[in-house]
Design a protein around this motif. Sequence first.
Motif, short mmCIF file in Angstrom:
data_model
loop_
_atom_site.label_atom_id
_atom_site.label_comp_id
_atom_site.label_asym_id
_atom_site.label_seq_id
_atom_site.Cartn_x
_atom_site.Cartn_y
_atom_site.Cartn_z
N THR A 66 0.97 -1.20 0.36
CA THR A 66 0.12 0.08 0.02
C THR A 66 0.68 1.23 0.20
OG1 THR A 66 -0.28 0.48 2.13
CG2 THR A 66 -1.77 -1.19 0.88
N TRP A 142 6.62 6.82 16.04
CA TRP A 142 5.48 6.17 15.59
C TRP A 142 3.76 7.38 15.28
CZ3 TRP A 142 3.40 1.29 14.63
CH2 TRP A 142 2.24 1.07 14.67
N THR A 146 2.39 7.73 11.62
CA THR A 146 0.83 7.54 11.75
C THR A 146 0.50 8.88 10.72
OG1 THR A 146 0.56 7.97 14.29
CG2 THR A 146 0.64 5.75 13.16
N GLY A 150 -1.72 5.51 6.82
CA GLY A 150 -3.25 4.24 7.73
C GLY A 150 -2.61 3.18 8.20
N THR A 151 -3.11 2.56 9.30
CA THR A 151 -2.79 1.24 9.69
C THR A 151 -2.09 0.67 8.87
OG1 THR A 151 -4.64 1.78 11.13
CG2 THR A 151 -3.18 -0.42 11.18
N GLU A 152 -2.81 0.09 7.47
CA GLU A 152 -2.08 -1.18 6.56
C GLU A 152 -0.72 -0.39 5.91
OE1 GLU A 152 -5.14 -1.14 3.52
OE2 GLU A 152 -6.10 -2.61 5.20
N GLN A 153 -0.92 0.94 5.67
CA GLN A 153 0.37 1.01 5.41
C GLN A 153 1.36 0.96 6.34
OE1 GLN A 153 -0.62 5.23 3.83
NE2 GLN A 153 0.12 5.09 1.72
N VAL A 154 1.28 1.10 7.69
CA VAL A 154 2.22 1.23 8.63
C VAL A 154 2.67 -0.46 8.73
CG1 VAL A 154 3.22 1.59 11.04
CG2 VAL A 154 1.45 3.08 9.95
N ILE A 155 1.61 -1.43 8.87
CA ILE A 155 2.45 -2.50 8.49
C ILE A 155 3.44 -2.56 7.33
CG2 ILE A 155 1.03 -4.41 7.92
CD1 ILE A 155 -1.21 -4.11 10.28
N ASP A 156 2.79 -2.23 6.54
CA ASP A 156 3.13 -2.65 4.84
C ASP A 156 4.66 -2.05 5.55
OD1 ASP A 156 1.96 -4.36 3.46
OD2 ASP A 156 1.14 -2.17 2.26
#
Length: 158
Positions: A66, A142, A146, A150-156
Amino acid sequence: MPGEAPEKARLQPVDESALHERTLASLAPYRDEDGRIYTIWATLAHHEDALRRFLVFGNHVLGKNTLPLPSRELMILRIAARARAAYEWDQHVRIARRAGLADGTILAAAQGDWDGLDELDRVLLTATDSLLDRQGVDDGLWARLTAHLGTEQVIDVL
């Protein structure tokens, strides 16, 4: 010296003629401009079941991620430069150029000279270094991540 890389690869890529048809089919999208299977995939083909499973993850990282493509490539190049991973560096310089990154930007990211980069890329490269150095990010970093992602991008990123 401990940790020193061997002079040559210990595992050679599997010759295409030795691969099962289903493995060849799964590797069809992973060929270079000359039609050769990329070395990493041909080497992982020694364990065909693991290769097919790893391709799912690799497809996410390189195809469904993402993050903006240029930003993702800067992160990968930073890791390759710090790890002195010549193969990864070579492959991802090509991808980064196709993504529109200039050679000067590629080298700046690798060398830690990020002044000319936008805020998102500076945050991503700072996070990359933090993950490599400390296996995590502090609260301030962090918050910076943020604020941009977004959350998905942080996970990526992670």
